[in-house]
Design an enzyme around this catalytic site. Structure first.
Site, PDB file in Angstrom:
ATOM      1  N   ASP A 143      30.562 -14.299  30.978  1.00 56.28           N
ATOM      2  CA  ASP A 143      29.765 -15.450  30.572  1.00 56.28           C
ATOM      3  C   ASP A 143      30.312 -16.720  31.230  1.00 56.28           C
ATOM      4  OD1 ASP A 143      27.576 -16.515  29.268  1.00 56.28           O
ATOM      5  OD2 ASP A 143      28.721 -17.048  27.475  1.00 56.28           O
ATOM      6  N   HIS A 150      25.979 -29.278  28.931  1.00 59.66           N
ATOM      7  CA  HIS A 150      26.614 -28.555  27.823  1.00 59.66           C
ATOM      8  C   HIS A 150      28.131 -28.771  27.852  1.00 59.66           C
ATOM      9  CE1 HIS A 150      27.648 -25.386  24.977  1.00 59.66           C
ATOM     10  NE2 HIS A 150      28.410 -24.818  25.892  1.00 59.66           N
ATOM     11  N   ARG A 158      37.045 -33.791  22.684  1.00 62.31           N
ATOM     12  CA  ARG A 158      38.440 -33.750  23.155  1.00 62.31           C
ATOM     13  C   ARG A 158      38.783 -35.029  23.915  1.00 62.31           C
ATOM     14  NH1 ARG A 158      39.364 -32.303  28.011  1.00 62.31           N
ATOM     15  NH2 ARG A 158      37.409 -31.160  28.148  1.00 62.31           N
ATOM     16  N   GLU A 214      23.431 -19.658  21.502  1.00 59.45           N
ATOM     17  CA  GLU A 214      23.527 -20.365  22.779  1.00 59.45           C
ATOM     18  C   GLU A 214      22.385 -19.859  23.650  1.00 59.45           C
ATOM     19  OE1 GLU A 214      27.550 -19.939  24.360  1.00 59.45           O
ATOM     20  OE2 GLU A 214      28.172 -21.737  23.268  1.00 59.45           O
ATOM     21  N   GLU A 216      20.826 -19.041  26.792  1.00 57.01           N
ATOM     22  CA  GLU A 216      21.345 -18.775  28.127  1.00 57.01           C
ATOM     23  C   GLU A 216      20.351 -17.936  28.924  1.00 57.01           C
ATOM     24  OE1 GLU A 216      25.343 -17.442  28.521  1.00 57.01           O
ATOM     25  OE2 GLU A 216      26.073 -18.522  26.751  1.00 57.01           O
ATOM     26  N   ASP A 248      23.949 -15.891  23.450  1.00 55.46           N
ATOM     27  CA  ASP A 248      25.387 -15.665  23.271  1.00 55.46           C
ATOM     28  C   ASP A 248      25.770 -16.185  21.883  1.00 55.46           C
ATOM     29  OD1 ASP A 248      28.110 -15.233  23.719  1.00 55.46           O
ATOM     30  OD2 ASP A 248      28.363 -17.195  24.659  1.00 55.46           O
ATOM     31  N   ARG A 252      31.422 -20.648  15.532  1.00 59.16           N
ATOM     32  CA  ARG A 252      32.185 -21.849  15.914  1.00 59.16           C
ATOM     33  C   ARG A 252      33.464 -22.020  15.100  1.00 59.16           C
ATOM     34  NH1 ARG A 252      29.975 -22.336  20.762  1.00 59.16           N
ATOM     35  NH2 ARG A 252      27.779 -22.899  20.705  1.00 59.16           N
ATOM     36  N   GLN A 255      35.904 -19.632  16.559  1.00 55.08           N
ATOM     37  CA  GLN A 255      36.216 -20.067  17.932  1.00 55.08           C
ATOM     38  C   GLN A 255      37.248 -21.190  17.932  1.00 55.08           C
ATOM     39  OE1 GLN A 255      32.673 -21.243  20.059  1.00 55.08           O
ATOM     40  NE2 GLN A 255      33.737 -21.608  21.980  1.00 55.08           N
ATOM     41  N   LYS A 268      32.861 -14.605  20.116  1.00 55.01           N
ATOM     42  CA  LYS A 268      31.789 -14.331  21.067  1.00 55.01           C
ATOM     43  C   LYS A 268      31.439 -12.853  21.144  1.00 55.01           C
ATOM     44  CE  LYS A 268      31.421 -18.533  22.916  1.00 55.01           C
ATOM     45  NZ  LYS A 268      30.159 -19.274  23.003  1.00 55.01           N
ATOM     46  N   THR A 272      25.621 -10.082  21.408  1.00 52.67           N
ATOM     47  CA  THR A 272      24.842 -10.838  22.393  1.00 52.67           C
ATOM     48  C   THR A 272      23.459 -10.203  22.437  1.00 52.67           C
ATOM     49  OG1 THR A 272      26.816 -11.324  23.694  1.00 52.67           O
ATOM     50  CG2 THR A 272      24.697 -11.553  24.815  1.00 52.67           C
ATOM     51  N   THR A 375      25.352 -21.880  28.197  1.00 51.51           N
ATOM     52  CA  THR A 375      24.300 -22.619  27.505  1.00 51.51           C
ATOM     53  C   THR A 375      23.572 -23.552  28.473  1.00 51.51           C
ATOM     54  OG1 THR A 375      25.756 -22.549  25.588  1.00 51.51           O
ATOM     55  CG2 THR A 375      23.875 -24.039  25.464  1.00 51.51           C
ATOM     56  N   GLU A 389      26.136 -28.697  19.846  1.00 51.28           N
ATOM     57  CA  GLU A 389      25.904 -29.995  20.494  1.00 51.28           C
ATOM     58  C   GLU A 389      25.160 -30.945  19.562  1.00 51.28           C
ATOM     59  OE1 GLU A 389      24.216 -29.859  24.479  1.00 51.28           O
ATOM     60  OE2 GLU A 389      25.012 -27.845  24.756  1.00 51.28           O
TER      61      GLU A 389
HETATM   62 CA    CA Z   1      28.139 -18.822  26.206  1.00 53.96          CA
END
Ligand code: CA
Length: 446
Positions: A143, A150, A158, A214, A216, A248, A252, A255, A268, A272, A375, A389
């Site tokens: 991926d 994105h 961050r 996500e 994709e 995907d 969160r 993650q 993840k 999928t 994404t 997002e």
């Molecule tokens: Ca992804």
């Protein structure tokens, strides 16, 4: 001047907008599967053995039956034979030449005025009567994270002033994801369990709390390269057999806790979802567009990622959408909400660049491997192609009936659609990439 290997697939009679099919539903307004598309999938009927087919309107052409009926010869017969089994991997391994031969012959068979209409009609199966299966054995799933929009939104928390990771503008960044949990759309997803940090900073284990999608695009690899033999960018397009929509799914909360420093893992690999039809690179040829234009001041990627043909036509114009319903929306009769509208043109890197980078160390790709785009977010708010997002910028999503969502709740249903269009050509679609979230199952304790 582009050399043949760099040029996009040539246009031929299969792309002719004037070509019509004797299958009436292939002319229906808004169909994903006009005669100009002819995507490949694997289907079964009445519990029978899965086998390869081609979608046309609301029908499926049974390739094994068509082969037995004597409708193919030469390279097209070899391709139809390779697509007659329970997976398309043997066809993928034959490469793009076989795909082109099969496409041209099937287009001729299904076109108005075909002398083979009666024999081919006997090989059609109504799509509503079939079950669709994962069309290939996915040996590896990589991926990428190819949308600048994105990547920048996710990195803003961050470092708002410098949100892109150091490598982003130099190479298509990626992680190795899990191939065994790739599933075809239509199946439910039970909320998985996982470990994350609770609000008090201590670890908790239970049904995941922040389940996200996500939006994709997935590329399916055709012919393989040998280990130790990189695929140069000028030939990388030939490795890309076709494409599907790809969700995907991402936990969160899991993650955030697990990914430093080795990257995402269980957040993840939970599942999928892909759309069931592979739209071939040939079908998408009319919708080629230039690669994403770098911004002033962006560094020029190194030569192994750059080819004139890929820069000129390595992008694709595919409108992508995410739709959603909640249990309350369905109970109240509220129409599904379109919660994302974006376009594949927003990818900073082309799929050929992903192939060239993936193989530059000698890593071998195999038929059926899947490369996810990451994404596909665009610059506008409606182009935010995952909930993370939206949560980061707006605190959450407001649905048409006033319901709020930060992340997905049990009973929510999410599906993606894709449509490639261009003036002078017949638009083509991808079918659906759909799943409904079910409540977590009890976690086994013995
Ligand atoms: Ca992804």
């Amino acid at each position: 001047m582009l050399d043949a290997a760099q040029a996009p697939s040539p246009l031929d009679e299969t792309h002719d907008p004037a070509r019509r099919s004797w299958v009436a539903s292939a002319q229906a307004a808004g169909t994903d599967f006009p005669i100009q598309n002819l995507p490949l999938g694997v289907f079964s009927r009445g519990g029978g053995t899965p086998r390869g087919g081609i979608a046309i309107g609301d029908q499926v052409l049974d390739l094994a039956a068509a082969l037995a009926a004597g409708l193919f010869e030469g390279e097209a017969a070899a391709a139809a034979g390779a697509a007659s089994g329970p997976t398309l991997n043997p066809l993928l391994a034959l490469g793009r030449g076989a795909s082109r031969a099969l496409r041209r012959r099937v287009s001729a068979i299904l076109a108005e005025g075909s002398a083979d209409q009666a024999r081919a009609a006997a090989c059609l199966v109504p799509m509503e009567e079939v079950a669709l299966h994962l069309p290939m054995v996915v040996g590896n799933f990589t991926d990428f994270m190819a949308s600048r929009f994105h990547t920048a939104r996710m990195g803003a928390r961050r470092d708002p002033g410098n949100p892109l990771p150091p490598a982003f503008l130099h190479l298509p960044i990626a992680y190795h994801s899990r191939a065994t949990t790739v599933r075809v759309g239509g199946e439910a997803l039970a909320r998985p369990h996982g470990q994350s940090l609770g609000p008090d900073g201590t670890p908790r284990f239970g049904p995941i709390l922040a389940l996200d999608f996500e939006l994709e695009f997935g590329a399916v690899i055709g012919s393989a390269n040998r280990m130790g033999e990189p695929i140069p960018i000028a030939r990388a397009g030939e490795s890309l057999f076709g494409y599907c929509l790809l969700n995907d799914w991402s936990a969160r909360d899991v993650q955030r806790f697990e990914m430093m420093p080795l990257g995402p893992f269980l957040s993840k690999s939970l599942s999928t979802t892909v759309s069931p039809w592979i739209v071939t690179a040939e079908a998408l040829a009319p919708f080629a567009v230039p690669a994403f234009a770098r911004l002033a001041g962006d560094p020029e990627p190194l030569p192994y990622l750059m080819a004139a043909g890929d820069q000129a036509a390595g992008g694709m114009d595919v409108a992508l959408e995410c739709w959603m319903t909640t249990p309350r929306m369905r109970a109240e009769g509220v129409a599904p909400a379109r919660i994302v509208a974006t376009n594949l043109r927003h990818l900073h890197w082309t799929f050929a660049q992903m192939v060239a980078h993936h193989t530059c160390n000698g890593c071998d790709l195999r038929p059926g491997d899947v490369l996810g785009s990451g994404t596909v977010s665009g610059p506008e708010p409606e182009g935010r192609a995952c909930l993370a997002e939206v949560v980061m910028e707006d605190g959450g999503l407001t649905l048409p009936n006033g319901e709020r969502r930060s992340f997905l709740e049990d009973g929510d249903e999410v599906w993606f659609t894709g449509r490639a269009s261009r003036d002078g050509f017949v638009p083509i679609g991808f079918g659906e990439c759909r799943a409904r979230i079910e409540p977590a199952r009890p976690f086994p304790t013995a």
